[in-house]
Design a protein around this motif. Sequence first.
Motif, PDB file in Angstrom:
ATOM      1  N   PRO A 100     -32.688 -13.830  12.968  1.00 50.29           N
ATOM      2  CA  PRO A 100     -30.984 -14.441  12.023  1.00 50.29           C
ATOM      3  C   PRO A 100     -31.092 -15.572  12.647  1.00 50.29           C
ATOM      4  O   PRO A 100     -30.041 -16.509  12.384  1.00 50.29           O
ATOM      5  CB  PRO A 100     -30.452 -13.549  13.128  1.00 50.29           C
ATOM      6  N   VAL A 101     -31.700 -16.109  13.647  1.00 51.38           N
ATOM      7  CA  VAL A 101     -31.240 -17.713  14.264  1.00 51.38           C
ATOM      8  C   VAL A 101     -31.863 -18.796  12.872  1.00 51.38           C
ATOM      9  O   VAL A 101     -31.750 -19.525  12.844  1.00 51.38           O
ATOM     10  CB  VAL A 101     -32.284 -17.487  15.667  1.00 51.38           C
ATOM     11  N   ALA A 104     -30.243 -18.729  10.129  1.00 53.15           N
ATOM     12  CA  ALA A 104     -28.783 -19.919   9.532  1.00 53.15           C
ATOM     13  C   ALA A 104     -29.045 -21.252   9.524  1.00 53.15           C
ATOM     14  O   ALA A 104     -28.352 -22.254   9.559  1.00 53.15           O
ATOM     15  CB  ALA A 104     -28.658 -19.391  11.135  1.00 53.15           C
ATOM     16  N   GLU A 168     -24.907  -6.353  16.173  1.00 51.37           N
ATOM     17  CA  GLU A 168     -25.017  -7.316  16.612  1.00 51.37           C
ATOM     18  C   GLU A 168     -25.476  -8.492  15.471  1.00 51.37           C
ATOM     19  O   GLU A 168     -25.200  -9.157  15.295  1.00 51.37           O
ATOM     20  CB  GLU A 168     -25.776  -7.609  18.103  1.00 51.37           C
ATOM     21  N   ARG A 169     -26.299  -7.595  14.570  1.00 51.39           N
ATOM     22  CA  ARG A 169     -27.065  -8.236  13.583  1.00 51.39           C
ATOM     23  C   ARG A 169     -26.139  -8.571  13.228  1.00 51.39           C
ATOM     24  O   ARG A 169     -26.337 -10.100  12.201  1.00 51.39           O
ATOM     25  CB  ARG A 169     -27.758  -6.950  13.334  1.00 51.39           C
ATOM     26  N   ASP A 170     -25.225  -7.172  12.002  1.00 48.42           N
ATOM     27  CA  ASP A 170     -24.377  -7.976  11.505  1.00 48.42           C
ATOM     28  C   ASP A 170     -23.674  -8.279  11.226  1.00 48.42           C
ATOM     29  O   ASP A 170     -23.409  -9.469  10.717  1.00 48.42           O
ATOM     30  CB  ASP A 170     -23.536  -6.803  11.131  1.00 48.42           C
ATOM     31  N   LYS A 171     -22.443  -8.955  12.509  1.00 49.45           N
ATOM     32  CA  LYS A 171     -22.443 -10.135  12.593  1.00 49.45           C
ATOM     33  C   LYS A 171     -22.911 -11.405  12.809  1.00 49.45           C
ATOM     34  O   LYS A 171     -22.132 -11.625  12.104  1.00 49.45           O
ATOM     35  CB  LYS A 171     -21.768  -9.830  14.571  1.00 49.45           C
ATOM     36  N   GLN A 172     -24.198 -11.396  13.461  1.00 49.45           N
ATOM     37  CA  GLN A 172     -24.813 -12.724  12.787  1.00 49.45           C
ATOM     38  C   GLN A 172     -25.787 -12.962  11.791  1.00 49.45           C
ATOM     39  O   GLN A 172     -24.898 -14.058  11.381  1.00 49.45           O
ATOM     40  CB  GLN A 172     -26.740 -12.783  13.467  1.00 49.45           C
ATOM     41  N   ASP A 173     -25.312 -12.284  10.979  1.00 52.26           N
ATOM     42  CA  ASP A 173     -25.637 -12.438   9.474  1.00 52.26           C
ATOM     43  C   ASP A 173     -24.691 -12.617   8.366  1.00 52.26           C
ATOM     44  O   ASP A 173     -24.198 -13.348   8.014  1.00 52.26           O
ATOM     45  CB  ASP A 173     -25.972 -10.458   8.401  1.00 52.26           C
ATOM     46  N   GLN A 175     -21.754 -14.114   9.244  1.00 52.10           N
ATOM     47  CA  GLN A 175     -20.597 -14.873  10.599  1.00 52.10           C
ATOM     48  C   GLN A 175     -21.445 -16.838  10.992  1.00 52.10           C
ATOM     49  O   GLN A 175     -20.650 -16.932  11.089  1.00 52.10           O
ATOM     50  CB  GLN A 175     -19.860 -14.635  11.941  1.00 52.10           C
ATOM     51  N   ARG A 176     -22.513 -16.600  10.239  1.00 52.84           N
ATOM     52  CA  ARG A 176     -22.991 -18.001   9.930  1.00 52.84           C
ATOM     53  C   ARG A 176     -22.784 -18.590   8.749  1.00 52.84           C
ATOM     54  O   ARG A 176     -22.149 -17.935   8.081  1.00 52.84           O
ATOM     55  CB  ARG A 176     -25.006 -17.873   9.731  1.00 52.84           C
ATOM     56  N   PRO A 180     -23.561 -16.778   4.364  1.00 55.17           N
ATOM     57  CA  PRO A 180     -23.559 -15.295   5.125  1.00 55.17           C
ATOM     58  C   PRO A 180     -23.714 -13.536   3.926  1.00 55.17           C
ATOM     59  O   PRO A 180     -23.181 -13.652   3.076  1.00 55.17           O
ATOM     60  CB  PRO A 180     -22.007 -15.674   5.778  1.00 55.17           C
TER      61      PRO A 180
END
Length: 216
Positions: A100-101, A104, A168-173, A175-176, A180
């Motif tokens: 995810p890093v 982004a 957490e993964r959904d949030k990262q994906d 909210q970038r 997104p």
Amino acid sequence: MGEPIVIALDGTSASGKSTNAKRVAKALDYAYVDTGAMYRSLAWYCLEKEVDLGDAKAIASLCRRWKTELKNDDGHIRLYVDGYFPEKEIRTAETSAAVPVVAAVPAVRKWMKAKQRECIEFGDLVMEGRDIGSNVFPDTDYKFYLDASLDERSKRRAADGVDENLAERDKQDSQRAAAPLMIPLGAKVINNSEMTAEETSALIISEVQEKLEAAG
Ligand code: DC
């Protein structure tokens, strides 16, 4: 012959994108592209080259320099890195945490979009990801967005032997800032919490066939 057809299959983690994309590709004899695998490969390569994941410029720079090639392996379009497809390496917990890093970074997304668009050289495609219908092929008429309850998706991941924090993964994906995860405009949303893969893929195939017939 017209332009190749692209079926864009987006959705949350463990919503059944891969299973269904493969089933649909096989049924229609289209090539299958797993764009998550492409992001995972870059994450793996960054770890291999000991790139500081806190340094977006270093990630972007490696992405501009890595030597890659798209190949069709029996209907699966894969991105080879230095002549190698890191099939196992891209599924480790370490790579999953790094991806995810890497995904982004805007320059990475730009590179990936261009590479993913190149895939039409292989003909009609089923492409799965997070931003295919919204960003990579926004003009396609064949867009699907898969989702399922968090509980159901967590069970599916656990059944695959993978321990992953999906919320957490959904949030990262989602909210970038760069491309997104979202429901693409015009996509058919399928919540398959209570559907089998057979039912989900049959629904996608029948929608596609209906549209193909209507398009003549
Ligand atoms: O589908 P997957 O779990 O293999 O995806 C890995 C990661 O890559 C996930 O964090 C989302 C990201 N990804 C993305 O940002 N855009 C895509 N088109 C595909 C995946």
